[in-house]
Design a protein around this motif. Structure first.
Motif, mmCIF file in Angstrom:
data_model
loop_
_atom_site.group_PDB
_atom_site.id
_atom_site.type_symbol
_atom_site.label_atom_id
_atom_site.label_comp_id
_atom_site.label_asym_id
_atom_site.label_seq_id
_atom_site.Cartn_x
_atom_site.Cartn_y
_atom_site.Cartn_z
ATOM 1 N N ASN A 41 -1.826 -3.018 2.102
ATOM 2 C CA ASN A 41 -2.550 -2.434 3.014
ATOM 3 C C ASN A 41 -3.819 -2.951 3.796
ATOM 4 N N MET A 60 2.327 -2.123 -2.198
ATOM 5 C CA MET A 60 2.475 -1.925 -1.038
ATOM 6 C C MET A 60 1.276 -2.435 -0.317
ATOM 7 N N SER A 113 6.439 -0.559 3.254
ATOM 8 C CA SER A 113 6.623 -0.029 2.055
ATOM 9 C C SER A 113 7.823 -0.588 1.334
ATOM 10 N N PHE A 137 9.394 1.625 6.184
ATOM 11 C CA PHE A 137 9.763 1.214 4.965
ATOM 12 C C PHE A 137 9.803 -0.340 5.065
#
Lengths: 242, 61
Positions: free
Chosen positions: B3, B1, A42, A38
């Motif tokens: 990537n 997020m 994230s 996280f």
């Protein structure tokens, strides 16, 4: 106090330690793994700090542990001095390097965060300076502990140092309130609740738990090792007499 | 997020501060674990050796 003396017995402690160590290790790996995921991948980027906010997920839990470990040392030192509790003394010795490691991490990661955000690696700010003093207290404890031929004298004088040095913990905690510091005030442990968004609070708390489980696990390992070292010294002493 | 690998590594030029933070934490914490476990192993081996020795001396006596 009865429960205190129940675990003064090394054998009973070792039996308990062997039972809980695997569980603590699993909890540490789970919280550390999810916390890192996280923290790095994230959680959102901060609108002001950008990605440097990710440093918070190491710096803040490490700073919390720096204070937590020293407080634990002070409590155990008091117990060992007042009640001559052998295991409490060993817990102080086992905790010191862990606390020193976390304090070192808090100082260096704070510096890594300070450079992009404050434009400097270091400033003699009340919070930073008092944490640096804490680091020297940890080092001082470990040096004083081994400075005597008689381990008992080393243990006693270093335990007194820990208690005297404990005054530094509230100074660190309230430094951001008492003095005009560059370092920001508390944003999690506050009277009216955290000011951090849950998407950032969650990795922060996961890493905080991970560091707690890490401390517990490494401390148990180090206590077992110290108990063995004590038994070795006793057997060698007996051999020398015979 | 995030990537793609590039943005993960560069972190828009803050990667130079973030990755050393995590790297240092890994080195310090893993290093302490390794030192602690090696000390435990050494003490265990020495204790077993001395207990063996003490047992043998008692048998001879």
């Amino acid at each position: 106090m009865n429960i205190l003396h129940r675990f003064a017995n090394p054998t009973r402690f070792q039996r308990l330690s062997k039972k809980i160590e695997p569980w603590v290790l699993v909890l540490m790996l789970l919280t550390m793994g999810s916390g890192l995921y996280f923290a790095l991948f994230s959680s959102p980027v901060d609108y002001q700090q950008g990605h440097t906010v990710r440093i918070m997920y190491i710096h803040v839990p490490a700073a919390w542990m720096a204070l937590f470990c020293y407080t634990a040392m002070a409590i155990a030192a008091a117990i060992s001095l007042i009640w001559k509790h052998g295991l409490a003394d060993i817990a102080v010795k086992a905790t010191a390097p862990i606390g020193a490691a976390f304090t070192f991490l808090a100082l260096v990661t704070g510096s890594l965060w300070g450079k992009p955000m404050w434009g400097t690696w270091w400033v003699w700010d009340a919070r930073l300076t008092s944490v640096l003093v804490l680091f020297f207290l940890y080092l001082g404890y470990m040096a004083l502990r081994d400075a005597f031929d008689d381990p008992a004298r080393g243990a006693k004088s270093s335990a007194i140092l820990v208690l005297v040095g404990f005054v530094n913990v509230p100074i660190i905690k309230f430094s951001v309130d008492w003095w005009n510091t560059l370092h920001q005030p508390a944003s999690v442990i506050r009277m009216d609740g955290p000011t951090i968004h849950v998407d950032m609070l969650m990795p922060l708390l996961l890493m905080a738990f991970a560091f707690k489980f890490y401390y517990l696990w490494v401390m148990l390992v180090r206590i077992r090792q110290e108990l063995m070292a004590q038994r070795i010294r006793a057997l060698k002493h007996r051999q020398a007499i015979e | 997020m995030m990537n793609d690998t590039n943005s993960i590594l560069s972190m828009t030029e803050h990667g130079a501060y973030v990755w050393p933070t995590y790297g240092l934490a890994a080195v310090v914490l893993i290093g302490l674990v390794v030192l602690s476990l090696r000390a435990l192993g050494r003490s265990r081996a020495e204790l077993e050796r001395i207990e063996l020795e003490t047992g043998r001396q008692r048998d001879e006596a």
